[in-house]
Design a protein around this motif. Structure first.
Motif, PDB file in Angstrom:
ATOM      1  N   PHE A  60       0.839  -1.198   0.000  1.00 32.30           N
ATOM      2  CA  PHE A  60       0.000   0.000   0.000  1.00 32.30           C
ATOM      3  C   PHE A  60       0.877   1.252   0.000  1.00 32.30           C
ATOM      4  O   PHE A  60       0.622   2.212  -0.728  1.00 32.30           O
ATOM      5  N   LYS A  61       1.928   1.198   0.824  1.00 33.05           N
ATOM      6  CA  LYS A  61       2.794   2.372   0.956  1.00 33.05           C
ATOM      7  C   LYS A  61       3.420   2.732  -0.400  1.00 33.05           C
ATOM      8  O   LYS A  61       3.478   3.909  -0.780  1.00 33.05           O
ATOM      9  N   ARG A  63       2.206   1.964  -3.356  1.00 37.31           N
ATOM     10  CA  ARG A  63       1.162   2.450  -4.263  1.00 37.31           C
ATOM     11  C   ARG A  63       0.769   3.892  -3.905  1.00 37.31           C
ATOM     12  O   ARG A  63       0.622   4.748  -4.775  1.00 37.31           O
ATOM     13  N   ALA A  64       0.648   4.140  -2.596  1.00 39.56           N
ATOM     14  CA  ALA A  64       0.259   5.480  -2.148  1.00 39.56           C
ATOM     15  C   ALA A  64       1.317   6.506  -2.538  1.00 39.56           C
ATOM     16  O   ALA A  64       0.994   7.619  -2.964  1.00 39.56           O
ATOM     17  N   ARG A  65       2.577   6.102  -2.440  1.00 39.98           N
ATOM     18  CA  ARG A  65       3.651   7.032  -2.783  1.00 39.98           C
ATOM     19  C   ARG A  65       3.592   7.371  -4.271  1.00 39.98           C
ATOM     20  O   ARG A  65       3.785   8.517  -4.679  1.00 39.98           O
ATOM     21  N   GLU A  67       0.902   7.298  -6.114  1.00 37.13           N
ATOM     22  CA  GLU A  67      -0.279   8.140  -6.376  1.00 37.13           C
ATOM     23  C   GLU A  67      -0.056   9.573  -5.921  1.00 37.13           C
ATOM     24  O   GLU A  67      -0.476  10.520  -6.587  1.00 37.13           O
ATOM     25  N   ILE A  68       0.615   9.718  -4.784  1.00 35.57           N
ATOM     26  CA  ILE A  68       0.916  11.075  -4.314  1.00 35.57           C
ATOM     27  C   ILE A  68       1.863  11.750  -5.305  1.00 35.57           C
ATOM     28  O   ILE A  68       1.708  12.933  -5.644  1.00 35.57           O
ATOM     29  N   ALA A  71      -0.073  12.984  -8.102  1.00 31.92           N
ATOM     30  CA  ALA A  71      -0.819  14.186  -7.723  1.00 31.92           C
ATOM     31  C   ALA A  71       0.100  15.407  -7.682  1.00 31.92           C
ATOM     32  O   ALA A  71      -0.289  16.512  -8.086  1.00 31.92           O
ATOM     33  N   VAL A  72       1.337  15.205  -7.206  1.00 29.23           N
ATOM     34  CA  VAL A  72       2.306  16.309  -7.171  1.00 29.23           C
ATOM     35  C   VAL A  72       2.613  16.770  -8.591  1.00 29.23           C
ATOM     36  O   VAL A  72       2.633  17.971  -8.885  1.00 29.23           O
ATOM     37  N   ALA A  75      -0.265  18.685  -9.952  1.00 28.57           N
ATOM     38  CA  ALA A  75      -0.342  20.036  -9.373  1.00 28.57           C
ATOM     39  C   ALA A  75       0.702  20.939 -10.007  1.00 28.57           C
ATOM     40  O   ALA A  75       0.434  22.107 -10.313  1.00 28.57           O
TER      41      ALA A  75
END
Lengths: 274, 182
Positions: A60-61, A63-65, A67-68, A71-72, A75
């Protein structure tokens, strides 16, 4: 026996030292007179810390990294775009002009503001919204405008539902979701900012009542809440009605719109009521 | 290695590497904090990610004003936890089912930790809200006392006293649990 205050200070110092890698024995050796009193407290703290020592699932970590990171990048890309680049600068220029006309009752501007996604004037409508958003003087007025933009998107979704244009409905649903998320973010930022500002004179974590006070600088919260409550009651209903008569191939995206309109408004209301 | 103030400034200017460094520095702490509060792994994962997405969306509004970045981040986490629990109609409580234990490397150790979890669950339920916040921020968030004081809007002395009384209460609960075990 150490005084209460002194023991609290020493306990804290030892906790810091333990967290820094020092041994229990080493901490106790520094305070031989109160070692007997200190030891069980430190042992309890060590056990509690060990029990709380939990970590996210590595998959998860990762995958989350990722995805973040995405997102960065998104942005940063938005920041690089001058503003509303997908429509082109012309739309912004026209929008600014029409905005003035809109304020003075100009016919084309009014037509643009009422246009639907299948109309040639629709990009101008979106550009006007973005200009207004940019000109909003505060987070509160931005949130109110976002709510009104959400209302427009729902009107468009209901209109498009009968045409069976899944792609245009999809785009409107994404925009609806993004506006409602932005309202929640604006409220959260306001709360976080106020919490930071008020951290020295009130306990932000303690009572909901104090948090409510800290939101007093959130402008228009009463009006915004009324607006959101109205939309929360009416938008899901409008989408439900559209679903009843919509062609089968757009039902899926309409169901998503329905889910977003139900949870999105509730989230926004919860966020501004904090 | 940039200092945190520089990292935040760079992240505010959409420097992806800077935000990634802040993410790496705080993700586990935020996850632990949220997991301890909501007690469910899937929910904790989702919320920890939301915390960072919110931080990313709002980082331009962050101003130091003597409040560290971590305090701001934990405030976002706290607000998300409160919203989440309010929606679920639950009070802020502790239940660590489903949460992966870092330090359990064998079945025996896992069983011991399971007992510790039971103890901590029941013991923290007896703490006051402020005591629970101190324990969560200190042990799960791994924050120094000064930052806990800033987040809670209390003096360091008051937070130390809360920490002391919380640990005394945990100790009593632990002794009670041990005496009650067969």
């Amino acid at each position: 026996m150490a005084g209460h205050k002194e023991l609290a200070d020493i306990l804290n110092e030892c906790l810091d030292r333990l967290a820094g890698g020092e041994s229990l024995r080493g901490c106790l050796a520094s305070y031989p007179k109160i070692a007997e009193e200190l030891r069980p407290l430190l042992e309890t703290a060590i056990a509690a810390r060990k029990t709380i020592d939990i970590e996210p699932d590595p998959q998860f970590k990762a995958r989350a990294r990722y995805e973040i990171g995405a997102a960065v990048r998104e942005a940063a890309a938005q920041k690089r775009r001058p503003f509303f680049s997908w429509q082109g600068r012309w739309a912004v220029a026209v929008a600014s002009l029409l905005l003035v006309l809109l304020m003075t009752g100009g016919g084309v501007a009014v037509a643009a503001s009422k246009s639907m996604p299948d109309s040639g004037l629709y990009p101008v409508k979106l550009a006007i919204e973005q200009v207004l958003l940019r000109l909003s003087p505060s987070a509160g007025t931005q949130a109110e405008l976002l709510a009104r933009m959400a209302d427009s998107r729902v009107t468009e979704i209901v209109y498009l539902a009968q045409s069976g244009n899944t792609a245009q409905i999809e785009t409107a649903v994404l925009r609806l979701d993004s506006y409602l998320t932005r309202i929640v973010s604006l409220a959260a930022a306001q709360t976080a900012d106020n919490g930071a500002l008020s951290a020295t004179d009130q306990p932000p974590l303690e009572a909901d009542a104090s948090r409510k006070d800290s939101l007093s600088v959130w402008p228009l919260d009463g009006e915004l809440a009324q607006l959101l409550e109205y939309y929360a009651a009416n938008h899901p209903e409008a989408i439900r009605r559209a679903l009843e008569t919509a062609p089968a191939d757009v039902k899926q995206v309409l169901l998503r719109a329905l889910a977003i309109s139900v949870t999105g408004y509730q989230d926004a209301l919860d966020a501004i009521e904090r | 290695m940039q200092d945190e103030r520089d990292l935040v400034r760079s992240a505010q200017q959409h420097d992806g590497d800077a935000f990634a460094q802040l993410y790496d520095k705080y993700f586990d702490k935020i996850y632990r904090y949220v997991a301890f509060k909501v007690g469910n792994r899937a929910e904790a994962e989702d919320m920890a990610q939301q915390v960072f997405l919110s931080a990313l969306q709002n980082i331009s509004s962050f101003k130091w004003r003597n409040i560290p970045f971590s305090a701001w981040l934990f405030r976002i986490a706290h607000n998300k936890v409160v919203d989440h629990l309010r929606k679920k109609g639950r009070r802020v409580t502790v239940s660590l089912e489903g949460v992966q234990i870092l330090s359990a490397s064998n079945p025996q150790q896992a069983a011991e930790l399971s007992l510790d979890i039971e103890w901590l669950k029941s013991a923290t339920a007896e703490l006051t809200a402020a005591q629970r916040d101190v324990i969560t921020l200190r042990f799960a968030g791994d924050l120094p006392i000064a930052q806990v004081a800033q987040i809670m809007g209390k003096s360091q002395g008051a937070v130390k006293a809360l920490q002391h009384s919380a640990i005394v209460a945990l100790r009593k609960a632990r002794l009670g649990g041990e005496n009650g075990r067969p």
